[in-house]
Design an enzyme around this catalytic site. Structure first.
Site, PDB file in Angstrom:
ATOM      1  N   GLU A 144       0.825  -1.174   0.090  1.00 31.25           N
ATOM      2  CA  GLU A 144       0.078  -0.116  -0.076  1.00 31.25           C
ATOM      3  C   GLU A 144       0.843   1.339  -0.099  1.00 31.25           C
ATOM      4  O   GLU A 144       1.702   1.394   0.820  1.00 31.25           O
ATOM      5  CB  GLU A 144      -0.962   0.030   1.287  1.00 31.25           C
ATOM      6  CG  GLU A 144      -1.900   1.119   1.198  1.00 31.25           C
ATOM      7  CD  GLU A 144      -2.586   1.314   0.143  1.00 31.25           C
ATOM      8  OE1 GLU A 144      -3.505   0.312  -0.083  1.00 31.25           O
ATOM      9  OE2 GLU A 144      -2.588   2.230  -0.798  1.00 31.25           O
ATOM     10  N   LYS A 203       8.240  -1.770  -1.858  1.00 34.14           N
ATOM     11  CA  LYS A 203       7.610  -0.833  -0.772  1.00 34.14           C
ATOM     12  C   LYS A 203       8.660  -0.410  -0.036  1.00 34.14           C
ATOM     13  O   LYS A 203       8.554   0.726   0.480  1.00 34.14           O
ATOM     14  CB  LYS A 203       6.475  -1.773  -0.012  1.00 34.14           C
ATOM     15  CG  LYS A 203       6.070  -1.507   1.307  1.00 34.14           C
ATOM     16  CD  LYS A 203       5.034  -0.075   0.776  1.00 34.14           C
ATOM     17  CE  LYS A 203       4.874   1.037   1.866  1.00 34.14           C
ATOM     18  NZ  LYS A 203       3.814   0.912   2.638  1.00 34.14           N
ATOM     19  N   CYS A 259       5.916   4.491   8.962  1.00 31.31           N
ATOM     20  CA  CYS A 259       6.343   3.663   8.034  1.00 31.31           C
ATOM     21  C   CYS A 259       7.841   4.035   7.791  1.00 31.31           C
ATOM     22  O   CYS A 259       8.874   2.775   7.814  1.00 31.31           O
ATOM     23  CB  CYS A 259       5.737   3.916   6.626  1.00 31.31           C
ATOM     24  SG  CYS A 259       4.054   3.051   6.522  1.00 31.31           S
TER      25      CYS A 259
HETATM   26  C1  UDX Z   1       4.591   7.227   3.882  1.00 32.58           C
HETATM   27  C2  UDX Z   1       4.902   7.213   2.131  1.00 32.58           C
HETATM   28  O1  UDX Z   1       4.335   8.341   1.776  1.00 32.58           O
HETATM   29  C3  UDX Z   1       3.529   6.323   1.740  1.00 32.58           C
HETATM   30  O2  UDX Z   1       3.655   6.163   0.318  1.00 32.58           O
HETATM   31  C4  UDX Z   1       3.695   5.051   2.554  1.00 32.58           C
HETATM   32  O3  UDX Z   1       2.692   4.118   2.053  1.00 32.58           O
HETATM   33  C5  UDX Z   1       3.502   5.110   3.952  1.00 32.58           C
HETATM   34  O4  UDX Z   1       4.512   6.165   4.514  1.00 32.58           O
HETATM   35  P1  UDX Z   1       3.310   8.455   5.715  1.00 32.58           P
HETATM   36  O5  UDX Z   1       3.982   8.043   6.495  1.00 32.58           O
HETATM   37  O6  UDX Z   1       1.637   8.656   5.743  1.00 32.58           O
HETATM   38  O7  UDX Z   1       3.317   7.871   4.243  1.00 32.58           O
HETATM   39  O8  UDX Z   1       3.444  10.306   5.522  1.00 32.58           O
HETATM   40  P2  UDX Z   1       4.348  10.992   4.471  1.00 32.58           P
HETATM   41  O9  UDX Z   1       3.562  11.950   3.932  1.00 32.58           O
HETATM   42  O10 UDX Z   1       5.156  10.360   3.370  1.00 32.58           O
HETATM   43  O11 UDX Z   1       5.060  11.727   5.668  1.00 32.58           O
HETATM   44  C6  UDX Z   1       6.202  11.324   6.416  1.00 32.58           C
HETATM   45  C7  UDX Z   1       6.865  12.345   7.309  1.00 32.58           C
HETATM   46  O12 UDX Z   1       7.768  12.784   6.600  1.00 32.58           O
HETATM   47  C8  UDX Z   1       5.976  13.220   7.746  1.00 32.58           C
HETATM   48  O13 UDX Z   1       6.463  13.368   9.426  1.00 32.58           O
HETATM   49  C9  UDX Z   1       6.070  14.342   7.144  1.00 32.58           C
HETATM   50  O14 UDX Z   1       5.869  15.657   8.041  1.00 32.58           O
HETATM   51  C10 UDX Z   1       7.386  14.524   6.632  1.00 32.58           C
HETATM   52  N1  UDX Z   1       7.791  15.119   5.519  1.00 32.58           N
HETATM   53  C11 UDX Z   1       7.194  14.694   4.276  1.00 32.58           C
HETATM   54  C12 UDX Z   1       8.622  16.103   5.381  1.00 32.58           C
HETATM   55  O15 UDX Z   1       9.310  16.507   6.658  1.00 32.58           O
HETATM   56  N2  UDX Z   1       9.067  16.993   4.399  1.00 32.58           N
HETATM   57  C13 UDX Z   1       8.666  16.525   3.171  1.00 32.58           C
HETATM   58  O16 UDX Z   1       8.953  17.133   2.057  1.00 32.58           O
HETATM   59  C14 UDX Z   1       7.578  15.542   3.069  1.00 32.58           C
END
Ligand code: UDX
Length: 446
Positions: A144, A203, A259
């Site tokens: 996913e 993944k 994740c």
């Molecule tokens: C992630 C992956 O994006 C997704 O594809 C996978 O299925 C699950 O893990 P998620 O953990 O829900 O998703 O959030 P994501 O939007 O990826 O952000 C992860 C972390 O990185 C957050 O704490 C976010 O604030 C941080 N982040 C993200 C940054 O600090 N800067 C960015 O530019 C992007």
């Protein structure tokens, strides 16, 4: 599953869990009580629940009735034994496989939805084949890629769907059966079929690459603070190179979520177990940089507040690991709060979606001090304004939209002076705040 039920009205989707409280929450009449907050989810559940989407604790019956079973249990990092702190704990996966083997009375397609180390499908197949009586199982990997907070759109407008399965005739038939579900709303070109191992590994690698981008830009944010460069300007300049691209280059107080860290640790563990120490070290550095970023933010608050935060009130804007979610797993706020509480700061948190019990549980989980002590140092309030009352500093830990449009002049009036703002998400207008009188620190800017 809600999206599948919504897009495929002729398919009956049943979500089962052994935890009756969880299932009761999913069945709650009041949609505000659903256990997960996700924009658009409650509306979809209202449409589909009781029609072709059901939540129940009757696991065995659901297994017997199903043609296809998705395993979607959590795979936390092991906290004991071999691989402690790095390997994925497959206890729940195995228990799941065993209950499927025990209850199944007809052939099934079993889909790994949980993120798993490479070659787990083989283990699942082994358990199923050796513990059930004559029933055929086809195992697929279907990782996913949705992100929290944008889950519904990520699913409905998915960049790609990955389906891993055997190359045998029955494996191909199973892959096509799963593909047919997604073809209800996605063009076939976006549904990629691979072998199981490629799918499982992809993944972990996708998350490792995404997290690496955040750590890379966060490394540069530290350098920008020492020079006159501005990290957003650098991110924009490099992101316009189409080979690099603009996404995931937002400097922050550090990535969190269930994740990134877990999957990279998993990758590190797998690399090590194959004797690939350099590969393991390379990916581990992404995590180390992330730890550094959180620590650096906390230390900057302490040094700016004249090297002592003891007895001072620090307002936290946000606790969730990012906006539009109530999930706090690995949230940067937990680690920043922990470091500040070590220095006896009083933290007052406002987060629009996270409850106090969760915040305390997050801190207690670290085991740095007793639960009573954590409770003494952490308060939780119902508005950003209340949090700022008599605060020495505000730290922005989550990029909730509502923080941008607050009445910052009122907040300034309510605070102790000098009034400091530490923007760990780069969402505030520093020029406006400076003109009100705030002393502003923005991550990635000198
Ligand atoms: C992630 C992956 O994006 C997704 O594809 C996978 O299925 C699950 O893990 P998620 O953990 O829900 O998703 O959030 P994501 O939007 O990826 O952000 C992860 C972390 O990185 C957050 O704490 C976010 O604030 C941080 N982040 C993200 C940054 O600090 N800067 C960015 O530019 C992007």
């Amino acid at each position: 599953m809600t999206v599948i039920a919504n897009k495929c009205p002729e398919i009956k989707v049943e979500v089962v869990d052994i935890n009756p409280t969880r299932i009761a929450q999913w069945n709650d009449e009041d949609l505000d009580n659903l256990p997960v907050y996700e924009p658009g989810l409650a509306e979809l559940i209202a449409e589909t629940r009781g029609r072709n989407l059901f939540f129940s604790t009757d696991v065995d019956r659901a297994i017997q009735e199903a043609d296809m079973i998705f395993i979607s249990v959590n795979t936390p990092t092991k906290t004991y034994g071999k691989g402690k702190g790095q390997a994925a704990d497959l206890k729940y996966i195995e228990l799941c496989a065993r209950s499927i083997a025990k209850a199944a009375t007809s052939d099934k397609i079993v889909v790994e939805k949980s993120t798993l180390p490479v070659r787990t499908a083989a283990a699942i197949k082994n358990i199923l084949d050796n513990t059930s009586s004559g029933v055929q199982f086809e195992i697929l990997s279907n990782p996913e890629f949705l992100a929290e907070g944008t889950a519904i759109t990520d699913l409905v407008e998915a960049d790609r769907i990955l389906i891993g399965g055997d190359e045998t005739p029955s494996g191909i038939a199973a892959r096509n059966a799963l593909s047919a579900i997604y073809e209800h709303w996605l063009p076939k070109e976006k549904i990629l079929q691979t072998n199981v191992w490629s799918s499982e590994l992809s993944k972990l690698v996708a998350n490792a690459f995404l997290a690496q981008r955040v750590s890379s830009i966060n490394a540069i944010s530290a350098l920008c603070e020492k020079t006159d460069a501005d990290v957003d300007e650098v991110a924009k300049a490099i992101g316009l190179d189409s080979r690099i691209g603009p996404k995931f280059l937002k400097a922050s107080v550090g990535f969190g979520g269930s994740c990134f860290q877990k999957d990279i640790l998993n990758l590190v563990y797998i690399a090590k177990s194959y004797g690939l120490q350099e590969v393991a070290d390379y990916w581990e550095q992404v995590i180390l940089l992330n730890d550094y970023q959180k620590k650096r933010f906390a230390e900057h608050i302490i040094s700016t507040l004249y090297n002592t935060v003891s007895g001072k009130k620090i307002a936290f804007y946000g606790w969730a690991f990012k906006k539009d979610t109530n999930d706090t797993r690995e949230a940067a706020a937990i680690y920043v709060a922990d470091a500040l509480i070590e220095e006896h700061a009083h933290i007052t948190v406002y987060d629009p979606k996270v409850k106090k019990e969760q915040m305390l549980a997050d801190l207690n989980y670290l085991g740095t001090r007793s639960a009573e002590e954590n409770e003494k140092y952490l308060s939780v309030v119902n508005s950003a304004y209340e949090a700022s009352q008599d605060a020495h500093a505000i730290a922005v830990l989550t990029e909730w939209d509502e923080f941008v449009d607050l009445n910052w002049s009122d907040i300034y009036q309510a605070m102790m002076k000098p009034a400091f703002v530490f923007d760990g998400r780069r969402i505030l207008d520093d020029q406006q705040l400076n003109s009100i009188g705030f002393k502003v620190y923005k991550i990635g800017q000198s």
